[in-house]
Design a protein around this motif. Sequence first.
Motif, short mmCIF file in Angstrom:
data_model
loop_
_atom_site.label_atom_id
_atom_site.label_comp_id
_atom_site.label_asym_id
_atom_site.label_seq_id
_atom_site.Cartn_x
_atom_site.Cartn_y
_atom_site.Cartn_z
N PRO A 202 0.40 -1.74 0.11
CA PRO A 202 0.17 0.22 -0.23
C PRO A 202 0.94 1.37 0.12
O PRO A 202 1.93 1.29 1.04
CB PRO A 202 -0.45 -0.40 1.29
CG PRO A 202 -0.94 -1.53 1.91
CD PRO A 202 0.28 -2.13 1.06
N PRO A 203 0.29 1.81 -1.07
CA PRO A 203 1.15 3.71 -1.01
C PRO A 203 0.82 4.39 0.35
O PRO A 203 0.10 4.21 1.12
CB PRO A 203 0.36 4.75 -2.22
CG PRO A 203 -0.85 3.29 -2.25
CD PRO A 203 -0.61 2.46 -1.74
N LYS B 294 -3.48 -6.49 -2.62
CA LYS B 294 -3.26 -8.03 -3.39
C LYS B 294 -3.26 -8.55 -2.15
O LYS B 294 -2.65 -8.35 -1.43
CB LYS B 294 -2.02 -7.88 -4.27
CG LYS B 294 -2.23 -7.42 -5.62
CD LYS B 294 -0.88 -7.79 -5.97
CE LYS B 294 -0.78 -6.64 -7.00
NZ LYS B 294 0.27 -6.33 -8.26
N PRO B 295 -4.06 -9.99 -2.05
CA PRO B 295 -4.53 -10.35 -3.28
C PRO B 295 -5.92 -9.95 -3.56
O PRO B 295 -6.74 -10.06 -2.51
CB PRO B 295 -4.27 -11.93 -2.85
CG PRO B 295 -4.15 -12.11 -1.96
CD PRO B 295 -3.53 -11.45 -0.98
N ALA C 61 7.78 -8.01 6.61
CA ALA C 61 7.05 -7.25 5.66
C ALA C 61 7.92 -7.14 4.79
O ALA C 61 7.19 -7.21 3.29
CB ALA C 61 7.49 -5.71 6.06
N GLY C 62 9.05 -7.78 4.10
CA GLY C 62 9.40 -7.77 3.25
C GLY C 62 8.93 -9.57 2.65
O GLY C 62 8.24 -9.28 1.20
N LEU C 63 9.01 -10.26 3.25
CA LEU C 63 8.15 -11.52 2.60
C LEU C 63 6.67 -10.95 2.77
O LEU C 63 6.39 -11.97 0.66
CB LEU C 63 8.47 -12.41 4.12
CG LEU C 63 8.10 -13.34 3.70
CD1 LEU C 63 9.11 -14.49 2.56
CD2 LEU C 63 7.78 -14.77 4.68
N ALA C 64 5.68 -11.01 3.49
CA ALA C 64 4.40 -10.21 2.75
C ALA C 64 4.42 -9.35 1.64
O ALA C 64 3.72 -10.34 1.00
CB ALA C 64 4.01 -9.45 4.03
N HIS C 65 4.68 -8.81 1.46
CA HIS C 65 5.00 -7.83 0.35
C HIS C 65 5.45 -9.17 -1.37
O HIS C 65 4.52 -8.72 -1.86
CB HIS C 65 6.62 -7.32 0.30
CG HIS C 65 6.05 -6.12 -1.44
ND1 HIS C 65 7.00 -5.97 -1.75
CD2 HIS C 65 5.48 -5.48 -1.89
CE1 HIS C 65 6.49 -5.32 -2.38
NE2 HIS C 65 5.93 -5.37 -3.81
N GLU C 66 6.92 -9.50 -1.08
CA GLU C 66 6.72 -9.94 -1.78
C GLU C 66 5.81 -11.81 -1.76
O GLU C 66 5.43 -11.96 -2.62
CB GLU C 66 8.11 -11.11 -1.92
CG GLU C 66 9.31 -9.92 -2.37
CD GLU C 66 9.41 -9.49 -3.11
OE1 GLU C 66 9.15 -10.27 -4.45
OE2 GLU C 66 9.86 -8.52 -3.19
N ALA C 67 4.95 -12.09 -1.28
CA ALA C 67 4.01 -13.12 -0.85
C ALA C 67 2.50 -12.00 -1.71
O ALA C 67 1.95 -13.68 -2.36
CB ALA C 67 3.88 -14.03 0.40
#
Lengths: 139, 536
Positions: A86-87, A104-105, B323-329
Amino acid sequence: MNAPLRVAVAEDEPDIREFLVRMIQRMGYHVVCSAATGQELLDECLLSPPDLVVSDIRMPLLTGIQAAQSLWQVRPVPVILITAQPPSPDELTRRGGPLLVLAKPVSGPALQAAMRQMLDGNTHPSDCGIPLNHPSEQP
Amino acid sequence: MQLADLIAQYPALQACVGWTEADHERIALAAAYLVPHLPQIVDDFYATLQRYPQTARVLSGGPEQIARLRQTLTQWLEQLLRGPYDPAYVTRRALVGRRHAELGLELVYTSAAMGRLRTTMTHTLLEHWQGNLPLRGQAIAALNRRIDLDLAVMSAMYEAEHAEREKAALRSHLEDALHQEKTFSESLLAHAQAIVLVVDRQGRILRYNACLQRLAGLPQEQVRGQDWLATFVAEPDRPHLRTLMATALCPPQRSPDEQQTTATLVTADGRPRTIRWVATPLHDATGQPAALLLVGHDVTDLLTAQQEALQAQRLATIGQVAAGLAHEARNALQRIQACAEMLELEVSDRPEALDYVRRIEQAQSHLHQLFDEVRGYAAPIKLDRTLTRLASIWREAWELLAPQRAGREVRLVEHDALGEVQLNVDHFRLVQVFRNILENALAACRDPVEIQIVCQPAQWGARRAVQVAVRDNGPGIPPDVRPRVFEPFFTTKSKGTGLGMAIAQRLIEAHGGRIEVGSHTPGAEILVTLPWDAGP
């Protein structure tokens, strides 16, 4: 009978792009553009203006937000952004047009509901509402 | 030199200056010329003393003092001229020397004064002698020997007294220094923020300071001579400390690590404190270790702070990774979602295939929720406080659980003693907390479910607080599970991430509150305590 509404789609991920195009077509809309970059979206939309834009945010060359901002300088076309991240509120305050952000998703029905909301004019340009899928995503 | 020694040595002194009985007679002869002139000799003496500042200072008593002193000097001269030069005479001379030392008059002035008297008496004789001149010479020589002897006696006693006084002054100075040192060490021991304990080789208590007395709540008189380990140290830690003592008592000493250890102190208020002990042997005069000095620092708060910092650091790292994982996921999850929905369209005429697609979608949804919860647990918490009634919070949480309650026989019973009281809390976050607690209760209980919420004012230490108890009529929480309820990823449910209660704990602690398993039975009880004046 009215001509179907024209929707421009942009998403750099092919699986998701195909899904968006198919779902939007199934809903009875006319997909006028299926872009893989923000620049492509902007170029197509300037040639043939859509009634609604559904776009990813993070894309090569130009982000969905940058493309939307350029489009809004010509016409206040409603935009739905779909994003994995989210931005920040800061990015959104500088938006300058009707906008809805989905995290997403996103499922087909959720996308359909969001598009109806935008096309029915329920979201005024000054509306800052960001319906997100899960409460824990609030900052 | 003592007076008695001086008297004993006096004949030898007389022999040394060449004094004989004939000298006594010669002085008697001289006395006939000197006695009439004694007033002038005494006048000259005091006039000389008053002329110099160093000597004038002993005459600060004014004319009265000088009159008295004149009389004393006159008597003194008369004794000198008359004799007899017996022990009583020696004693009187000696006492003059002692008196000068007492007055702080330096010896050099005694010698100078005697020189002055010697000169004036010699001049008087030279001037007024009538008759045999060789006799005059003998009389002057005899007078000189007498004066030399007097001066020797006075000097000897002066020095003896002076030495005695210096010794006394030094002793007094040392006593003062010792007293100051003692006061300093006692105050150091009394106010030290460390435990100081001395035990004998067998570990029997000899003495300890106020710090230990305060922590243990035991007066020294009560436990002196008892085994210190049995008195102060929790049973499981005693073996380490025995090793520490043995290492300290048996040279050669090992590395510094072997000379310190941490152990739990048994305290007066029942709250265990962690003490880091250092042992040092105290040696007797023969160099043998006779006792042990044990210095203990209370490191409880330090260790707690370290653990908290470590936990915070761990959470921050997990947060970043999550946070990184959640974004990529999210992109991957979106692709699964996209493909599953498209597949659903392709196989819409095949029920078994559709069932598989839905199972994929359920798995995807579960994964999505898991990522969100991990992020929710690990991310920094910023509270958005507003004045809120607690009842509105648990009611909203209850409403959110409508899907979980659907088709079940459930009842929520409220006992709200708070009424309209509002607390300054983060409404959204507390809804999350109560949602998690209530969801667990619903999952644990069989129908008919009855959940009671008891909300009442409470006391938390010195602070006013509010306590909300959530009680259910389920099987309760087994003793082995109780300590793990708030542990991340711990769950007894077949579904669920095991983060619900861990998140609840973080959120309540962010409010400055406390969440714990209560002891109400039957069923389970979760207690949430919030400070009444929560937050800025």
